[in-house]
Design an enzyme around this catalytic site. Structure first.
Site, PDB file in Angstrom:
ATOM      1  N   HIS A   1       0.648  -1.289  -0.093  1.00  0.00           N
ATOM      2  CA  HIS A   1       0.103   0.015   0.067  1.00  0.00           C
ATOM      3  C   HIS A   1       0.784   1.356  -0.150  1.00  0.00           C
ATOM      4  O   HIS A   1       0.039   2.337   0.318  1.00  0.00           O
ATOM      5  CB  HIS A   1      -1.096  -0.082   1.189  1.00  0.00           C
ATOM      6  CG  HIS A   1      -1.915  -1.137   1.404  1.00  0.00           C
ATOM      7  ND1 HIS A   1      -2.892  -1.412   0.425  1.00  0.00           N
ATOM      8  CD2 HIS A   1      -2.018  -2.280   1.934  1.00  0.00           C
ATOM      9  CE1 HIS A   1      -3.786  -2.287   0.599  1.00  0.00           C
ATOM     10  NE2 HIS A   1      -3.118  -2.951   1.413  1.00  0.00           N
TER      11      HIS A   1
ATOM     12  N   ARG B   1      -0.494  18.037   3.055  1.00  0.00           N
ATOM     13  CA  ARG B   1       0.642  18.478   2.805  1.00  0.00           C
ATOM     14  C   ARG B   1       1.320  18.228   1.668  1.00  0.00           C
ATOM     15  O   ARG B   1       0.584  17.981   0.594  1.00  0.00           O
ATOM     16  CB  ARG B   1       1.635  17.519   3.733  1.00  0.00           C
ATOM     17  CG  ARG B   1       1.208  15.882   3.599  1.00  0.00           C
ATOM     18  CD  ARG B   1       2.001  14.983   4.217  1.00  0.00           C
ATOM     19  NE  ARG B   1       1.552  13.483   4.093  1.00  0.00           N
ATOM     20  CZ  ARG B   1       1.722  12.911   3.013  1.00  0.00           C
ATOM     21  NH1 ARG B   1       2.684  13.230   2.064  1.00  0.00           N
ATOM     22  NH2 ARG B   1       1.475  11.489   3.046  1.00  0.00           N
TER      23      ARG B   1
END
Length: 479
Positions: free
Chosen positions: A234, A291
């Site tokens: 992942h 971010r």
């Protein structure tokens, strides 16, 4: 803004500092004992030791970092990614100490930091969602009934999660309770929060994300998409921009949806909205990363922008210097994350010393790097040592240049994901664009990569032999 403290390390710290220097802004590095000789420490105008090697004794010490910033009259803190970059309490502490946090406001980080709160926030914008629960699961028996109604397979996900932690695929009803217990336990251990929810498992998804930027004057833009489907555990390894499967119409719809997600939490600065794209090209909102992303360089290259420069300008109260209509995609960019991992050994971390460390150079090649020859790869942090980015007029050009740049990379002393990058670039599924997030599971194995190595070695040996024979013949020709 005259001075920025970069609350990070490695390649991202260096990358932020280079843009700050270009803008005439002084920089402060913070570092742990093990990073004393790191390039980002040497590059900064000032550098301060903040603690021991483990991140919870150095780079995660938000209060200490703020103390350093105040003592050096720092105007702003750039958190990079990881560490404190998505910590709402740290962003709030910066605000309270009159230090500019180069990122979104703390309330936006809090909303998007919880997948459930994020889903709730974007409801009114009619953004497509994967079918599932919209609140944390408290009753397992009820959850089991909901899962049956959604239809197996389903996905159990930690609300506070990321990086695949607290995530479980449940193929059939009989596995539901045991997998639920595991997901909750893992979520508690990883995030201190056992809240989980369930959603329909999209069987063959592509992971598409949209880069957004917003200023404090109500302006929002997106800088198109990144294809991030080549992953292991992942975690992304290869990214590219643009995606080979998005039509202009789908790109526009996804871009508009991403901007609406940003509007839903009054977002400011650079952020990334992540979507799943199914085999029928339906897209579903996944989450928002509040971010700068690791893979931001590919977006910079195809739009000819500097996202860190835009972050700094927006944080300084300036308006975005462009509108959506000014942005267009030019060419194609590819990024390989160069991890200190062994692809032949299940991508396990490979620690050691960079006995040889030579980087590729040339037109269309960019390396965002945080190490030097002779340095050790520490075990305390993320194992990424650099990012290799290539650019071409077409996707095929970018792929060909990536293969060449990988072969020009010279690293000895540790194992890296460079050979895996070659494997990806040479695989028919990747080259055709017909792949999804299961690429590694479907196509990759250590044996296949070894066979590829042996094949390449034989070809190289035959070429060398031919050159040798040709030279021998030339030497034998009489004058």
């Amino acid at each position: 803004m005259k001075k920025i403290l970069v609350a990070n390390r490695g390649e991202i710290a260096l990358r932020v500092m280079k843009t700050a220097k270009k803008m005439g802004i002084k920089t402060v590095a913070v570092y742990s004992t093990i990073d004393r000789q790191s390039p980002h420490v040497k590059f900064a105008d000032e550098a301060v030791l903040i603690g021991e090697a483990p991140s919870n004794k150095s780079y995660l010490l938000g209060n200490k970092i703020i103390e350093v910033a105040k003592s050096l009259n720092v105007d702003a803190i750039h958190p990079g990614y990881g560490f404190l970059s998505e910590n709402a309490d740290f962003a709030e502490a910066c605000e309270q100490n009159n230090i500019i946090f180069i990122g979104p406001k703390s309330h936006a980080i809090r909303i998007m930091g919880s997948k459930l709160a994020a889903k709730d926030a974007v409801k009114s914008y009619n953004i497509p969602m994967v079918p599932g629960t919209d609140e944390a699961i408290t009753d397992i028996a009820d959850a089991k009934k909901i899962a049956a109604n959604i239809g197996f397979p389903i996905l159990i996900k930690a609300s506070a999660g990321g990086g695949g932690k607290g995530m479980r695929i449940v193929e059939k009803e009989s596995e539901f309770e045991s997998q639920m217990d595991r997901a909750i336990s893992e979520a508690v251990n990883a995030f201190g929060d056992g809240s989980v929810f369930i959603e329909k498992y999209v069987a063959s998804p592509r992971h598409i994300e949209i880069q957004v930027m917003a200023d404090t004057h109500g302006n929002y833009i997106h800088l198109f998409e990144r294809e991030c489907s080549i992953q292991r555990r992942h975690q992304k390894v290869v990214e590219e921009a643009p995606s080979s499967v998005l039509t202009p119409e789908l790109r526009s719809k996804m871009g508009e949806a991403a901007v609406n997600v940003a509007k839903a939490c009054d977002y400011v600065g650079a952020g990334t909205v992540e979507f799943l794209l199914d085999e029928h090209h339906n897209f579903y909102f996944l989450e928002m990363n509040t971010r700068l992303q690791v893979e931001h360089p590919v977006s910079e290259i195809i739009t000819n922008t500097d996202l860190v420069e835009l972050q700094i300008k927006v944080a300084n109260g300036e308006k975005l210097p462009m509108q959506q209509k000014d942005l267009k995609i030019t060419g194609h960019a590819l990024e390989l994350r160069v991890y200190a991992e062994d692809p032949l050994n299940d991508f396990l971390p490979s620690v050691g010393t960079l006995e040889t460390y030579k980087l590729p150079e040339g037109k269309g090649i960019r390396v965002d790097n945080g190490f030097e020859e002779g340095m050790e790869i520490p075990i305390y942090y993320d194992p990424m040592i650099s990012k290799l980015i290539t650019y071409g007029n077409t996707r095929d050009e970018a792929i060909s240049l990536m293969k060449q740049a990988i072969s020009d990379y010279d690293i000895k002393g540790i194992e890296t994901t460079l050979p895996f990058g070659t494997f990806v670039c040479e695989h028919d599924a990747f080259r055709s664009g017909n792949f999804d997030t299961h690429f590694v599971k479907k196509y990759f194995s250590a044996e296949k990569m070894k066979l590829q190595h042996e094949k390449e070695a034989k070809i190289a040996a035959l070429i060398a032999l031919k050159h040798f024979n040709d030279e021998e013949k030339q030497l034998r020709v009489p004058n």
